[in-house]
Scaffold this motif. Structure first.
Motif, PDB file in Angstrom:
ATOM      1  N   LYS A 110     124.257  22.696  69.466  1.00  0.00           N
ATOM      2  CA  LYS A 110     124.709  22.386  70.965  1.00  0.00           C
ATOM      3  C   LYS A 110     125.519  23.688  71.302  1.00  0.00           C
ATOM      4  O   LYS A 110     126.569  24.083  70.244  1.00  0.00           O
ATOM      5  N   THR A 111     125.259  24.125  72.183  1.00  0.00           N
ATOM      6  CA  THR A 111     126.393  25.278  72.723  1.00  0.00           C
ATOM      7  C   THR A 111     127.359  24.818  73.550  1.00  0.00           C
ATOM      8  O   THR A 111     127.233  24.075  74.523  1.00  0.00           O
ATOM      9  N   LYS A 112     128.409  25.130  73.177  1.00  0.00           N
ATOM     10  CA  LYS A 112     129.668  24.431  73.610  1.00  0.00           C
ATOM     11  C   LYS A 112     130.500  25.655  74.550  1.00  0.00           C
ATOM     12  O   LYS A 112     131.014  25.640  75.521  1.00  0.00           O
ATOM     13  N   ASN A 113     130.500  27.070  74.031  1.00  0.00           N
ATOM     14  CA  ASN A 113     131.360  28.026  74.320  1.00  0.00           C
ATOM     15  C   ASN A 113     130.381  28.790  75.428  1.00  0.00           C
ATOM     16  O   ASN A 113     129.229  28.452  75.619  1.00  0.00           O
ATOM     17  N   ILE A 114     130.727  30.073  75.412  1.00  0.00           N
ATOM     18  CA  ILE A 114     129.774  31.047  76.127  1.00  0.00           C
ATOM     19  C   ILE A 114     128.550  31.432  75.263  1.00  0.00           C
ATOM     20  O   ILE A 114     128.489  31.810  74.185  1.00  0.00           O
ATOM     21  N   PRO A 115     127.498  31.099  75.912  1.00  0.00           N
ATOM     22  CA  PRO A 115     126.048  31.334  75.128  1.00  0.00           C
ATOM     23  C   PRO A 115     125.773  32.868  74.634  1.00  0.00           C
ATOM     24  O   PRO A 115     126.269  33.845  75.272  1.00  0.00           O
ATOM     25  N   LYS A 116     125.424  32.911  73.439  1.00  0.00           N
ATOM     26  CA  LYS A 116     124.997  34.226  72.955  1.00  0.00           C
ATOM     27  C   LYS A 116     123.502  34.573  73.344  1.00  0.00           C
ATOM     28  O   LYS A 116     122.724  33.678  73.482  1.00  0.00           O
ATOM     29  N   ILE A 117     123.386  35.938  73.939  1.00  0.00           N
ATOM     30  CA  ILE A 117     121.934  36.347  74.690  1.00  0.00           C
ATOM     31  C   ILE A 117     121.613  37.244  73.737  1.00  0.00           C
ATOM     32  O   ILE A 117     122.305  38.162  73.168  1.00  0.00           O
ATOM     33  N   ILE A 118     120.193  37.260  73.199  1.00  0.00           N
ATOM     34  CA  ILE A 118     119.629  38.405  72.785  1.00  0.00           C
ATOM     35  C   ILE A 118     118.269  38.686  73.527  1.00  0.00           C
ATOM     36  O   ILE A 118     117.415  38.044  73.809  1.00  0.00           O
ATOM     37  N   PHE A 119     118.160  40.293  73.601  1.00  0.00           N
ATOM     38  CA  PHE A 119     117.027  40.870  74.110  1.00  0.00           C
ATOM     39  C   PHE A 119     116.844  42.045  73.013  1.00  0.00           C
ATOM     40  O   PHE A 119     117.370  43.057  73.646  1.00  0.00           O
ATOM     41  N   ILE A 120     115.974  41.977  72.184  1.00  0.00           N
ATOM     42  CA  ILE A 120     115.527  43.270  71.471  1.00  0.00           C
ATOM     43  C   ILE A 120     114.116  43.560  71.490  1.00  0.00           C
ATOM     44  O   ILE A 120     113.311  42.867  71.141  1.00  0.00           O
ATOM     45  N   THR A 121     113.750  44.747  71.772  1.00  0.00           N
ATOM     46  CA  THR A 121     112.294  44.995  72.136  1.00  0.00           C
ATOM     47  C   THR A 121     112.233  46.424  71.847  1.00  0.00           C
ATOM     48  O   THR A 121     113.050  47.118  71.031  1.00  0.00           O
ATOM     49  N   ARG A 122     110.878  47.084  72.296  1.00  0.00           N
ATOM     50  CA  ARG A 122     110.663  48.424  71.931  1.00  0.00           C
ATOM     51  C   ARG A 122     109.644  48.957  73.012  1.00  0.00           C
ATOM     52  O   ARG A 122     109.587  48.462  74.085  1.00  0.00           O
ATOM     53  N   THR A 123     109.604  50.337  72.992  1.00  0.00           N
ATOM     54  CA  THR A 123     108.766  50.977  73.987  1.00  0.00           C
ATOM     55  C   THR A 123     107.315  51.270  73.252  1.00  0.00           C
ATOM     56  O   THR A 123     106.955  51.013  72.048  1.00  0.00           O
ATOM     57  N   TRP A 124     106.241  51.220  74.261  1.00  0.00           N
ATOM     58  CA  TRP A 124     104.819  51.324  73.868  1.00  0.00           C
ATOM     59  C   TRP A 124     104.158  52.627  74.509  1.00  0.00           C
ATOM     60  O   TRP A 124     103.052  52.863  74.380  1.00  0.00           O
ATOM     61  N   GLY A 125     104.980  53.539  75.104  1.00  0.00           N
ATOM     62  CA  GLY A 125     104.424  54.650  75.695  1.00  0.00           C
ATOM     63  C   GLY A 125     103.836  54.517  76.961  1.00  0.00           C
ATOM     64  O   GLY A 125     103.209  55.599  77.565  1.00  0.00           O
ATOM     65  N   ASP A 126     103.760  53.168  77.484  1.00  0.00           N
ATOM     66  CA  ASP A 126     103.260  52.919  78.757  1.00  0.00           C
ATOM     67  C   ASP A 126     104.646  53.022  79.710  1.00  0.00           C
ATOM     68  O   ASP A 126     105.446  52.349  79.746  1.00  0.00           O
ATOM     69  N   ARG A 127     104.727  54.127  80.568  1.00  0.00           N
ATOM     70  CA  ARG A 127     105.941  54.278  81.220  1.00  0.00           C
ATOM     71  C   ARG A 127     106.296  53.474  82.155  1.00  0.00           C
ATOM     72  O   ARG A 127     107.521  52.843  82.454  1.00  0.00           O
ATOM     73  N   LYS A 128     105.428  52.588  82.840  1.00  0.00           N
ATOM     74  CA  LYS A 128     105.779  51.651  83.914  1.00  0.00           C
ATOM     75  C   LYS A 128     106.376  50.280  83.215  1.00  0.00           C
ATOM     76  O   LYS A 128     107.537  49.854  83.481  1.00  0.00           O
ATOM     77  N   LEU A 129     105.775  50.100  82.163  1.00  0.00           N
ATOM     78  CA  LEU A 129     106.354  48.807  81.212  1.00  0.00           C
ATOM     79  C   LEU A 129     107.480  49.083  80.513  1.00  0.00           C
ATOM     80  O   LEU A 129     108.544  48.380  80.597  1.00  0.00           O
ATOM     81  N   ASP A 130     107.751  50.220  80.076  1.00  0.00           N
ATOM     82  CA  ASP A 130     109.050  50.794  79.368  1.00  0.00           C
ATOM     83  C   ASP A 130     110.271  50.778  80.191  1.00  0.00           C
ATOM     84  O   ASP A 130     111.377  50.457  79.723  1.00  0.00           O
ATOM     85  N   ASP A 131     109.772  51.429  81.412  1.00  0.00           N
ATOM     86  CA  ASP A 131     110.962  51.527  82.525  1.00  0.00           C
ATOM     87  C   ASP A 131     111.516  50.078  82.846  1.00  0.00           C
ATOM     88  O   ASP A 131     112.652  49.917  82.864  1.00  0.00           O
ATOM     89  N   PHE A 132     110.491  49.288  82.955  1.00  0.00           N
ATOM     90  CA  PHE A 132     110.849  47.786  83.382  1.00  0.00           C
ATOM     91  C   PHE A 132     111.901  47.100  82.336  1.00  0.00           C
ATOM     92  O   PHE A 132     112.954  46.640  82.713  1.00  0.00           O
ATOM     93  N   ARG A 133     111.456  47.510  81.030  1.00  0.00           N
ATOM     94  CA  ARG A 133     112.237  46.914  79.890  1.00  0.00           C
ATOM     95  C   ARG A 133     113.601  47.367  79.958  1.00  0.00           C
ATOM     96  O   ARG A 133     114.616  46.699  79.606  1.00  0.00           O
ATOM     97  N   ALA A 134     113.689  48.764  80.176  1.00  0.00           N
ATOM     98  CA  ALA A 134     115.090  49.530  80.110  1.00  0.00           C
ATOM     99  C   ALA A 134     115.750  48.910  81.362  1.00  0.00           C
ATOM    100  O   ALA A 134     117.223  48.878  81.323  1.00  0.00           O
TER     101      ALA A 134
END
Length: 376
Positions: free
Chosen positions: A201-225
């Protein structure tokens, strides 16, 4: 009708059609209820060393360890991969007669005539085709879509005695031998239990995670950034968001790069298991990435880029996960979970239930067996 099959002795009560019962499959069937007791002989044919197929091997190996498969044989056909529609297919021969294919490929590759012909020819030879990247409308392009069933989510997971995460001392060239050492090093931290966590159960401020990578597709990578920057701005120290450090990310997105210590797989898994809200984006070829399955295994609340393929049975948007299409919508969906602890905690529980019923490696194989028995 009631069938009781123990070993190879068949007892029929209330005369029925015995032709539907296959010698070598031990089962108890009462009316429409089927429960597999044991599989006599399973031959697994692998055509590559790709990490994607490790999940399938892990499921079968665990079923063997549990005593639900009598005789499990794993055959390596690496030289025949050119004859397969793709390198991510595991072929299984069940009790010497039923041929089942497990396709864990990232997406669809049969839009061209020659690619479609390769899939059609292969599917014609099998009895059942379980597909990770399942899309019913796109499968209608093929000749026998009725043979194709959704498999569910995929991730790189292993177990003891999995040949894909063992050092291959029989390799005929140094490249394959060194690659097997790398897979062994990676796989030892990716056993089933390394991902699993009961919902908390989360009672306090939730911890958030988003770890990703680039693929050399500039449109996709820019969106992730863009997603990374907005998350960091909105949630600050309660959020870990960024790219894995590579030459590309250090040059093009230096403000979005995380320290290598954080993105190391073992450290990432620890951080992920301690988090509450986990974010993922669509992978290459519109696929559902491995992280989605990892988050389910760890009983996390999930915010994902809109899915293009079926995520699996009983996995529902707005219950097991929230979707977004823009970085602004991502922040809105994360905020919905942050501000609604009941929704957040319920999602964790539902994903834990889904994992135990559909995604554990041995369960994903077991469920495919049940589908085979329903149809055969």
């Amino acid at each position: 009708p009631v069938y009781i099959i123990e070993k190879r002795n068949i007892v029929l009560k209330n005369q029925s059609n015995p032709s539907k019962i296959r010698a070598g499959i031990y089962l108890l069937a009462t009316f429409k209820y089927l429960r597999v007791i044991k599989m006599d002989r399973v031959i697994i044919k692998i055509y590559s060393r790709e990490q994607h197929i490790s999940q399938i091997l892990t499921g079968f190996i665990i079923l063997k360890q549990e005593g639900k498969i009598n005789n499990l044989i794993i055959e390596k056909h690496y030289n025949a991969v050119c004859n397969m529609p793709n390198e991510h297919i595991v072929e299984v021969v069940l009790n010497r007669e039923i041929i089942i294919a497990y396709d864990v490929h990232d997406g669809y590759y049969f839009y061209k005539k020659e690619e479609k012909a390769k899939y059609d020819n292969y599917i014609e030879k099998v009895d059942f085709y379980f597909q990770r990247s399942y899309n019913e409308s796109e499968n209608k392009l093929l000749n026998e879509p009725d043979k194709i069933f959704p498999l569910g989510l995929n991730y790189f997971v292993s177990c003891n005695n999995n040949p894909l995460t063992k050092i291959d001392f029989q390799s005929k060239n140094i490249h394959d031998f060194l690659a097997s050492i790398q897979r062994r090093i990676a796989g030892r931290n990716l056993y089933v239990e390394n991902f699993e966590k009961d919902p908390s159960k989360t009672k306090n401020i939730p911890k958030i995670i988003f770890i990703t990578r680039t693929w050399g597709d500039r449109k996709l990578d820019d969106f992730r950034a863009d997603c990374i920057r907005k998350l960091k701005k909105e949630y600050g120290s309660s959020c870990v968001a960024g790219f894995k450090a590579t030459k590309d990310t250090l040059v093009n997105y230096p403000d979005c790069v995380l320290p290598k210590k954080i993105t190391k797989k073992s450290n990432y898994l620890k951080l992920m298991r301690e988090s509450d809200i986990c974010i993922t984006t669509t992978g290459l070829h519109r696929s559902i990435g491995w992280k989605f399955a990892e988050y389910i295994a760890a009983s996390k609340a999930i915010v994902t880029e809109k899915l293009n393929y079926s995520p699996g049975a009983s996995l529902k948007v707005n219950e097991n996960f929230l979707e977004f299409e823009t970085s602004e919508e991502l922040i809105k969906q994360v905020k919905k979970l942050v501000n609604n602890k009941k929704l957040l905690n319920n999602m964790k529980v539902l994903n834990s239930i889904y994992y135990k019923g559909y995604l554990k490696p041995e369960i994903i194989i077991w469920n495919s067996f049940k589908k085979v028995l329903e149809k055969f």
